[in-house]
Every structure is written in C-alpha cells, then in structure tokens.
Design a protein around this motif. Structure first.
Motif, PDB file in Angstrom:
ATOM      1  N   ILE A  60      17.798  42.648  83.836  1.00 36.80           N
ATOM      2  CA  ILE A  60      17.404  43.061  82.549  1.00 36.80           C
ATOM      3  C   ILE A  60      15.927  42.641  81.950  1.00 36.80           C
ATOM      4  N   HIS A  61      15.758  41.579  82.177  1.00 39.02           N
ATOM      5  CA  HIS A  61      14.469  41.089  81.739  1.00 39.02           C
ATOM      6  C   HIS A  61      13.499  41.591  82.622  1.00 39.02           C
ATOM      7  N   ASP A  62      13.627  41.566  83.855  1.00 41.48           N
ATOM      8  CA  ASP A  62      12.852  42.246  84.731  1.00 41.48           C
ATOM      9  C   ASP A  62      12.326  43.862  84.357  1.00 41.48           C
ATOM     10  N   ILE A  63      13.385  44.596  84.138  1.00 39.03           N
ATOM     11  CA  ILE A  63      13.158  45.887  83.539  1.00 39.03           C
ATOM     12  C   ILE A  63      12.405  45.990  82.073  1.00 39.03           C
ATOM     13  N   LEU A  64      12.766  44.909  81.216  1.00 37.12           N
ATOM     14  CA  LEU A  64      11.844  45.025  80.208  1.00 37.12           C
ATOM     15  C   LEU A  64      10.339  44.424  80.327  1.00 37.12           C
ATOM     16  N   SER A  65      10.243  43.508  81.109  1.00 34.18           N
ATOM     17  CA  SER A  65       9.052  42.788  81.315  1.00 34.18           C
ATOM     18  C   SER A  65       8.000  43.968  82.180  1.00 34.18           C
ATOM     19  N   ARG A  66       8.741  44.938  82.897  1.00 32.95           N
ATOM     20  CA  ARG A  66       7.998  45.781  83.543  1.00 32.95           C
ATOM     21  C   ARG A  66       7.771  47.436  82.784  1.00 32.95           C
ATOM     22  N   THR A  67       8.373  47.124  81.392  1.00 38.23           N
ATOM     23  CA  THR A  67       8.229  48.483  80.745  1.00 38.23           C
ATOM     24  C   THR A  67       6.714  48.641  80.484  1.00 38.23           C
ATOM     25  N   ASN A  68       6.391  49.665  80.345  1.00 37.24           N
ATOM     26  CA  ASN A  68       4.978  50.455  80.250  1.00 37.24           C
ATOM     27  C   ASN A  68       4.302  50.337  81.467  1.00 37.24           C
ATOM     28  N   ASP A  69       4.698  49.851  82.606  1.00 40.23           N
ATOM     29  CA  ASP A  69       4.301  49.465  83.740  1.00 40.23           C
ATOM     30  C   ASP A  69       5.006  50.700  84.773  1.00 40.23           C
ATOM     31  N   ASP A  70       6.237  50.199  85.151  1.00 43.10           N
ATOM     32  CA  ASP A  70       6.958  50.825  86.146  1.00 43.10           C
ATOM     33  C   ASP A  70       8.213  51.536  85.501  1.00 43.10           C
ATOM     34  N   PHE A  71       8.293  51.211  84.264  1.00 37.53           N
ATOM     35  CA  PHE A  71       9.343  52.009  83.543  1.00 37.53           C
ATOM     36  C   PHE A  71       8.727  52.395  82.144  1.00 37.53           C
ATOM     37  N   LEU A  72       9.312  53.375  81.599  1.00 34.78           N
ATOM     38  CA  LEU A  72       8.959  53.917  80.301  1.00 34.78           C
ATOM     39  C   LEU A  72      10.187  54.017  79.482  1.00 34.78           C
ATOM     40  N   ALA A  73       9.969  53.490  78.102  1.00 32.91           N
ATOM     41  CA  ALA A  73      10.797  53.256  77.104  1.00 32.91           C
ATOM     42  C   ALA A  73      11.152  54.625  76.289  1.00 32.91           C
ATOM     43  N   GLU A  74      10.242  55.552  76.466  1.00 35.62           N
ATOM     44  CA  GLU A  74      10.172  56.785  75.504  1.00 35.62           C
ATOM     45  C   GLU A  74      11.537  57.478  75.933  1.00 35.62           C
ATOM     46  N   THR A  75      12.270  57.998  74.976  1.00 34.54           N
ATOM     47  CA  THR A  75      13.354  59.055  75.203  1.00 34.54           C
ATOM     48  C   THR A  75      13.560  59.944  74.245  1.00 34.54           C
ATOM     49  N   VAL A  76      13.981  61.461  74.646  1.00 35.05           N
ATOM     50  CA  VAL A  76      14.028  62.247  73.828  1.00 35.05           C
ATOM     51  C   VAL A  76      15.685  62.864  73.746  1.00 35.05           C
ATOM     52  N   PRO A  77      15.985  63.430  72.662  1.00 36.13           N
ATOM     53  CA  PRO A  77      17.408  63.688  72.520  1.00 36.13           C
ATOM     54  C   PRO A  77      17.785  65.023  73.225  1.00 36.13           C
ATOM     55  N   LEU A  78      16.811  65.698  73.645  1.00 40.75           N
ATOM     56  CA  LEU A  78      16.844  66.858  73.897  1.00 40.75           C
ATOM     57  C   LEU A  78      16.603  67.081  75.758  1.00 40.75           C
ATOM     58  N   LEU A 325      14.728  47.723  91.846  1.00 40.20           N
ATOM     59  CA  LEU A 325      15.261  46.959  90.785  1.00 40.20           C
ATOM     60  C   LEU A 325      16.226  45.919  91.717  1.00 40.20           C
ATOM     61  N   GLY A 326      15.719  44.646  91.857  1.00 35.39           N
ATOM     62  CA  GLY A 326      16.539  43.895  92.626  1.00 35.39           C
ATOM     63  C   GLY A 326      16.531  44.410  94.015  1.00 35.39           C
ATOM     64  N   GLU A 327      17.776  44.445  94.791  1.00 38.37           N
ATOM     65  CA  GLU A 327      17.814  44.990  95.943  1.00 38.37           C
ATOM     66  C   GLU A 327      17.817  46.410  96.115  1.00 38.37           C
ATOM     67  N   TRP A 328      17.894  47.370  94.907  1.00 45.63           N
ATOM     68  CA  TRP A 328      18.096  48.725  94.893  1.00 45.63           C
ATOM     69  C   TRP A 328      16.687  49.610  94.722  1.00 45.63           C
ATOM     70  N   ARG A 329      17.001  50.629  95.337  1.00 46.89           N
ATOM     71  CA  ARG A 329      15.627  51.508  95.253  1.00 46.89           C
ATOM     72  C   ARG A 329      15.976  52.467  94.074  1.00 46.89           C
ATOM     73  N   LEU A 330      14.893  52.952  93.341  1.00 49.75           N
ATOM     74  CA  LEU A 330      14.858  53.910  92.290  1.00 49.75           C
ATOM     75  C   LEU A 330      13.898  55.142  92.317  1.00 49.75           C
ATOM     76  N   ASP A 331      14.087  56.043  92.232  1.00 50.45           N
ATOM     77  CA  ASP A 331      13.185  57.100  92.415  1.00 50.45           C
ATOM     78  C   ASP A 331      12.790  57.506  90.979  1.00 50.45           C
ATOM     79  N   ARG A 332      11.401  58.120  91.033  1.00 50.11           N
ATOM     80  CA  ARG A 332      10.930  58.538  89.804  1.00 50.11           C
ATOM     81  C   ARG A 332      11.805  59.500  88.933  1.00 50.11           C
ATOM     82  N   GLY A 333      11.788  59.163  87.631  1.00 50.07           N
ATOM     83  CA  GLY A 333      12.744  59.872  86.801  1.00 50.07           C
ATOM     84  C   GLY A 333      13.963  59.327  86.609  1.00 50.07           C
ATOM     85  N   ASP A 334      14.346  58.246  87.643  1.00 50.05           N
ATOM     86  CA  ASP A 334      15.761  57.658  87.476  1.00 50.05           C
ATOM     87  C   ASP A 334      16.081  56.807  86.103  1.00 50.05           C
ATOM     88  N   GLN A 335      16.982  56.917  85.494  1.00 50.23           N
ATOM     89  CA  GLN A 335      17.547  56.387  84.146  1.00 50.23           C
ATOM     90  C   GLN A 335      18.183  54.764  84.492  1.00 50.23           C
TER      91      GLN A 335
END
Length: 438
Positions: A60-78, A325-335
């Motif tokens: 959790i700390h890893d993903i929060l610290s990498r926000t704006n770089d590898d991850f985006l916080a912006e969400t839309v309800p639609l 993220l840890g030992e797992w791979r994420l693709d672009r656009g994954d949540q």
C-alpha cells in the motif's frame, strides 16, 4: 550470475459469476467479501482480470509513494475512454497548483479560519432545530460552509449549495460497481453531468471575480484563494487555481462531515470516553479556539474515530504504464484497490483492533506498525487538508461537548454504510444547547 525472477502475471482470486464476475457478491457486503478473499487468497488477490486488491501495508505504501509516476489517482464515475498520459498531464497541472497551495494552509490562514469556524458551527447546529435531525445532513451543511469560508471566504455565498449538489449527484454513481457511459439515458447520469458543469462554472466565476477585485485590504484575513492568486515565479493560471479550489472543496465537504457524524455517534456510544473529552474541554474558554496540542485526549479520540471508521474507506489507483507491484505484473490501465477500513482493523497490526480505545494514541510507546494508519492517505497525493481537517474536527468536538447535550434514541441509525464514503446510515440525534451558553 544471479537471475531475477520475472514478475508473475496475475494473483489468484475468486472466479465469480460467468457473466457478472464478483460484482454481485461484492455489492451484497463489500467489507465481508474483501475480508473473505484476503483470508482465502492472501494480501494480494484479483477481483477481476483488470483489478487487483491489496492488503499488505508495504505494498500500500509502495503504490501511494509511486502515485503521479507509475500510478494515477484520478478517477471518474462514468465509463469513459481515458488516455493515461493525458490524465497524467492534467494531474501535473493540478499538482503544481497544489504545491503552491500548501502555503495556503499555513498557520496564519488556519488561525483566521478557526476564529470564524466557531460562528459557522453554531449557525449550523442552531438551524438544525430542537428535535431529531439527520446528523450527516447537519454536518454536511456545516462543512460546506466551513470549507467555502476557508477557500473563498468573501465569495462563499451560494457555493456550499453548488458543492452539495455535485456531491449528492455523485453518490448514487459511486455506490454502484457498474460504470455507465456519459450518454447513458439515466436521470442519475444527467444530474451528475449538470452538477459537475455547474460547479466548474461557479468556481471559474469566483476566480474571475476575485482577480478583478484585486488583493484584499491590509486588515482582511487572507483565504486560500488570496494565497493562490498572489503566487508568483511563475503565477498560477486561472485553470490551475480553479481546479485546486474545486478539488479541495469537493473533498472537504463529505469526508469531514462523515467523520464528525461518527464523532457524534461515538460520543453517545461510549459515555466514559465522552466524560474524558468533557473533562479536558472544561479547562478551556469556549470563546477562544484552543490549539489541538492543548487537547491531547480530544485529538486522540478523533484519531481513534478515524481509525475505526475512516470515511474514505476504499482507495484506488490506476497503472499509468506497465509496471510491477511486489511480485506481480500490472498492465497499463489496471486498477489497484485497498481498504483502509480493513487495514485499520487488521489484528496483525493492532492490539484489540475492534476495541474503541483513544488511550492507545497517548501511550508512551504507541509506535505503530509503519504504513498501517492512513486516514488521510500518504505519498504525493496525501490529503492536502490533513492539518486543516484535524483542526476542524478537534475544535468541533471541543465545542460540541462544552456547549451541547447530545442524545440518540435507540434504533435511530448508526449502521455502517459502505457507499462512496463510510457513514452511519440514518443516524438521527438531538442537539440541546445547555443553559448559559451563548
């Protein structure tokens, strides 16, 4: 030569329904579903082919610290097609304004706001009336006025209602796990689109009007908009200012209102805790806003409320690019999702996690396991109003116990509602102003 293992493709997870996946089971009881999956599959599991849920504090700390770089916080309800790089560019525009905005949260502006906050608090509770009232509605009214005062004090007229409509229009969309496109023939969607457009228009007009009026008089206490417009080298654009003010006002409307509603609930639910808060408050003059440092038990009480009942109970991030993220791979656009509610109650990190115990925050060795208490988030996108939010909640609790008797009839609500925010569903209470209080 040491070989580094390649990241695994996808963590395990429940298969779910053939057509609906896990959404139906999740929406029946969101917290129970997440906890059941964590116990069965571990701290990382797949909710669906594009969504991963995590419960490990380090991740959790890893993903929060990498926000704006590898991850985006912006969400839309639609359900709209998004471009991660375009979204990232918009986020950077917002972040550059936000970095300047930290100056707007300095002690001078906060203290000026605290002096006005008492009158705003009294007005909201007086207008609530003597009978049973919807506590969340009262607190939304209060914080709508409060954040408008902090951000745009001299131009706040009408803005709380605009923010309220935007937030209320968003709520039914945030409660659903199914996202529909903006063109979907739904009154809920049309209402949200209209409310969002009205909010943008209102904020744009406030910025335009304030710029035309020029700097405030020397004897006028500055607000956040004054600070942003005075920024130089380089000056912020109108769009940056508008987006930052709008984002802060939307965030600071529902979240602290939910927190203060839980505070009301817990002051009644735990009378021995309320007595301790009252005893501390009795040593101070209600006509002067005390500092939070002079109310250590009250601050500990607020922290415990935010631990057990964090209004922002579920947080998500979107992978900006292919990453790990840890030992797992994420693709672009994954949540990636994680629950602060579960994190704050995890028996691995907390002693008696289900117990309501403000004293845990006052113990000399109350050192927490790292990254296990995150009511305001962390990393680059930590809540910009963390300090302000604590000041507002602690002072509001202080005024409440000093000046009001609060009663909640049995059966008058309080069941946790895990919608967009965690709130006590249907909580009603009576606020009786004590004799002799002005």
């Amino acid at each position: 030569m040491t070989t580094v293992p390649a990241p695994l493709v996808r963590p395990p997870g429940p298969r779910g329904h053939r057509f609906f996946g896990n959404v139906v089971d999740y929406d029946k009881d969101r917290v129970a579903f997440l906890e059941r999956c964590r116990r069965e599959y571990g701290d990382v599991f797949s909710f669906d082919p594009r969504t991963v849920v995590i419960a490990d504090p380090a991740l959790i700390h890893d993903i929060l610290s990498r926000t704006n770089d590898d991850f985006l916080a912006e969400t839309v309800p639609l359900a709209v097609r998004t471009d991660e790089e375009e979204t990232a560019a918009g986020a950077e525009l917002w972040m550059s304004a936000r970095r300047r905005g930290w100056r707007g949260l300095n002690r001078t502006v906060a203290e000026a706001h605290a002096l006005r906050l008492r009158a705003i608090f009294d007005r909201s509770l007086r207008q609530a009336g003597p009978g049973d009232v919807d506590v969340l509605a009262v607190m939304k009214d209060y914080f709508g006025r409060a954040i408008a005062d902090f951000c745009v004090s001299r131009d706040a007229e009408g803005l709380p209602a605009v923010i309220a409509e935007n937030t209320e229009a968003l709520d039914p969309l945030s409660r659903s796990s199914y996202m529909v496109p903006q063109w979907w023939p739904s009154r809920r969607v049309r209402r949200f689109v209209r409310a969002r457009e009205a909010t943008v228009a209102a904020m744009t007009e406030v910025v335009r009007r304030r710029k035309a009026a020029g700097p405030p008089a020397a004897d006028t206490a500055p607000d956040l908009l004054d600070v942003l417009l005075a920024a130089d080298a380089p000056a912020l654009s109108d769009l940056q200012v508008e987006r930052l003010i709008r984002g802060i006002m939307l965030a600071a409307y529902g979240v602290p209102a939910a927190a203060l509603t839980w505070i009301v609930h817990d002051l009644v639910a735990y009378p021995e805790v309320r007595r301790a808060v009252e005893q501390e408050a009795a040593a101070h003059d209600t006509q002067v806003a005390p500092s939070t440092t002079s109310l250590p038990y009250t601050e500990a009480f607020v922290k415990e409320v935010l631990r057990l009942r964090p209004p922002t109970w579920l947080i998500g991030r979107t992978a900006r690019r292919a990453t790990t993220l840890g030992e797992w791979r994420l693709d672009r656009g994954d949540q990636v999702l994680f629950s602060l509610y579960a994190l704050h109650r995890d028996e691995r990190w907390w002693r008696d996690p289900e117990a309501f115990d403000p004293q845990r925050w006052l113990e000399p060795r109350a050192q927490l396991q790292r990254h296990t208490y995150l009511p305001f988030g962390a990393g680059p996108r930590v809540c910009v109003g963390t300090q302000l939010g604590m000041i507002q909640l602690v002072l509001s609790t202080f005024w409440l116990v000093r000046e009001y008797d609060v009663s909640i009839a049995p059966g008058n609500g309080g069941t946790p509602d895990f919608g967009g925010l965690l709130t006590p569903q249907g909580l009603t209470a009576r606020f009786h102003r004590r004799a002799g209080q002005q």
